[in-house]
Design a protein around this motif. Structure first.
Motif, PDB file in Angstrom:
ATOM      1  N   THR A   8      20.211  27.078   1.930  1.00  0.00           N
ATOM      2  CA  THR A   8      19.814  25.764   0.904  1.00  0.00           C
ATOM      3  C   THR A   8      21.133  24.945   0.773  1.00  0.00           C
ATOM      4  OG1 THR A   8      18.034  26.673  -0.318  1.00  0.00           O
ATOM      5  CG2 THR A   8      19.203  25.010  -1.143  1.00  0.00           C
ATOM      6  N   TYR A  35      22.790  21.326   0.932  1.00  0.00           N
ATOM      7  CA  TYR A  35      22.688  20.714  -0.392  1.00  0.00           C
ATOM      8  C   TYR A  35      24.296  20.018  -0.469  1.00  0.00           C
ATOM      9  CZ  TYR A  35      22.701  19.601  -5.276  1.00  0.00           C
ATOM     10  OH  TYR A  35      22.726  18.818  -6.500  1.00  0.00           O
ATOM     11  N   VAL A  43      10.422  26.502   1.924  1.00  0.00           N
ATOM     12  CA  VAL A  43      11.750  26.102   2.133  1.00  0.00           C
ATOM     13  C   VAL A  43      12.214  25.929   3.719  1.00  0.00           C
ATOM     14  CG1 VAL A  43      14.385  26.826   1.816  1.00  0.00           C
ATOM     15  CG2 VAL A  43      12.346  27.036   0.057  1.00  0.00           C
ATOM     16  N   LEU A  62      14.022  22.321   5.063  1.00  0.00           N
ATOM     17  CA  LEU A  62      15.358  22.364   5.461  1.00  0.00           C
ATOM     18  C   LEU A  62      15.216  21.912   6.966  1.00  0.00           C
ATOM     19  CD1 LEU A  62      16.847  25.855   3.981  1.00  0.00           C
ATOM     20  CD2 LEU A  62      16.867  23.235   3.200  1.00  0.00           C
ATOM     21  N   PHE A  98      11.986  19.122  -1.556  1.00  0.00           N
ATOM     22  CA  PHE A  98      13.226  19.856  -1.628  1.00  0.00           C
ATOM     23  C   PHE A  98      13.288  20.624  -2.997  1.00  0.00           C
ATOM     24  CE2 PHE A  98      18.039  19.965  -1.442  1.00  0.00           C
ATOM     25  CZ  PHE A  98      17.788  21.155  -0.747  1.00  0.00           C
ATOM     26  N   GLY A 123      12.059  25.898  -4.104  1.00  0.00           N
ATOM     27  CA  GLY A 123      13.309  26.815  -4.492  1.00  0.00           C
ATOM     28  C   GLY A 123      13.330  27.229  -5.907  1.00  0.00           C
ATOM     29  N   GLY A 139      20.724  25.472   8.136  1.00  0.00           N
ATOM     30  CA  GLY A 139      20.110  25.736   6.975  1.00  0.00           C
ATOM     31  C   GLY A 139      18.651  26.520   7.197  1.00  0.00           C
ATOM     32  N   ALA A 141      17.470  30.385   6.080  1.00  0.00           N
ATOM     33  CA  ALA A 141      16.168  30.685   5.229  1.00  0.00           C
ATOM     34  C   ALA A 141      15.407  31.762   6.273  1.00  0.00           C
ATOM     35  CB  ALA A 141      15.624  29.340   4.987  1.00  0.00           C
TER      36      ALA A 141
END
Length: 400
Positions: free
Chosen positions: A215, A219, A275, A279, A299, A303, A360, A364
């Motif tokens: 994540t 981010y 997720v 991503l 988004f 999470g 990302g 995940a």
């Protein structure tokens, strides 16, 4: 409501802004201090790694002190760290000051939660904890977009002064309203880390590291990923952060209801799959402002539901040892944030922002694999709770 709780929540609100607003300040910091965007992103990495590593160490060192004293010391470090960041003229000093701020944050959050529970009646402790943790959620929904906008409109240093000011107000509130509170604690660092010997717990926490790594690989450098959509406008980027934060607030509010209805064992893998998809689509969605708005909305949701479900599962695994496990879970999350910032920085430098979606999503996917290993191990062991409880006594309230 207990009038002391908002005071404690103000501290977590300031810490939440400090931890997450850096994604909106990477570009201004890079320009002001003459470093690359990837290098500026390491501010997130340093803060997160410091939090993850210092949290259990400082918890052990301060275990015998009054919680009020620890809270005041934590806020002092936090304010000083942010003030030094705001004044620093070199990138090296900025990095060093992030360690100071993280030390304060790592001491404050678990102790504020523990004090909120200790000052509340047993039947109201859950609500008390939610108020304090709500400071972090409110920071995501309100503080981060505002801080990002201030950083673009005025200066990134102004955002840090805002955070330091909030920390100072929280210090005054704690000094005036929080009584002396002493809580039983584990005897040492080894006792705090004993739950990691259980493979169900270890893989469960490793999956949190991987998820946060994936994540935050995106981010941390979200401004670069979404630059085609924002055109470099700090105002447009702040809008996207606000949408993300608002959905995070909705998710954290509704997540508990979903977990109660469906159970954490079903919720966690479902949120991980969501997720992964979100991503993977980040780069594509960032090509226009309209699609970026839709993406930011998505988004912010799975999470934060995962966060509720993860804590619920840990408490199911070890009802009596849950304070220790929740403390380790926080360290795992910040370790993942640090790894995400570092790995994302490498990807950004070597292959550009287009690579971050797949970096990302790949992390995940690793998180999902580790979760399935944890589930499988739990099934084989059948009675993991007993082994965890035996190493994590109720006395560890300070790590809640």
């Amino acid at each position: 409501m207990n009038t002391r709780l908002p005071t404690l929540a103000l501290g977590t609100f300031a810490i939440g802004i400090d931890a997450f607003v850096t994604a909106g300040l990477v570009a201004p910091v890079a320009a002001d201090l003459h470093v690359s965007t990837a290098a500026a992103g390491q501010l997130v990495t340093v803060f997160a790694f410091s939090y993850a590593l210092l949290s259990p160490l400082l918890a052990t060192a301060t275990a015998r002190f009054s919680r009020r004293t620890v809270l005041l010391a934590a806020l002092t470090l936090f304010v000083v760290g942010n003030a030094v960041t705001a004044l620093a003229g070199t990138f090296a000093l900025v990095l060093a000051s992030r360690v100071i701020a993280a030390a304060g944050a790592s001491m404050y959050t678990p102790n504020a939660t523990a004090v909120a529970a200790a000052l509340s009646a047993p039947e109201r402790r859950g609500r008390a904890i939610s108020v304090v943790i709500g400071g972090l959620t409110a920071a995501t929904a309100l503080g981060v977009p505002i801080g990002s906008w201030i950083g673009g409109a005025l200066s990134w240093r102004a955002t840090l002064w805002l955070v330091a000011g909030l920390g100072l107000i929280a210090f005054a509130g704690v000094a005036a309203m929080i009584p002396e509170v002493r809580l039983p604690a584990p005897s040492g660092l080894r006792e705090r880390l004993l739950p990691l010997r259980n493979p169900v717990v270890a893989t469960g926490l490793l999956h949190a590291v991987a998820l946060f790594g994936g994540t935050f690989a995106i981010y941390t450098y979200l401004a670069s990923v979404l630059e085609p959509a924002t055109g470099g406008s700090s105002g447009r980027f702040a809008v996207l952060l606000w949408v993300y934060g608002f959905m995070a607030l909705v998710a954290s509010t509704t997540g508990g209801q979903l977990v109660d209805r469906l159970g954490s064992r079903r919720i966690i893998p479902a949120t991980l799959i969501a997720v992964i998809a979100i991503l993977a689509l980040a780069q594509v969605a960032g090509q226009s402002f309209g699609t970026a708005l839709v993406w930011a909305t998505a988004f912010g949701f799975p999470g934060w539901i995962w966060a509720v479900a993860q804590q619920h599962r840990l408490m199911e695994l070890a009802p009596q040892g849950s304070p220790l496990l929740l403390g380790l879970n926080a360290s795992a999350q910040y370790l993942g944030i640090g790894l995400g910032g570092a790995i994302g920085g490498i990807g950004l430098r070597q292959w550009g922002s287009g690579s971050l979606s797949w970096i990302g999503a790949g992390l995940a996917v690793l998180a999902l694999a580790l979760l399935l290993v944890s589930y499988r191990t739990e099934h084989i062991r059948r009675t993991p709770k007993d082994s965890i409880d035996s190493t994590a006594p109720n006395a560890a309230l300070t790590e809640a």
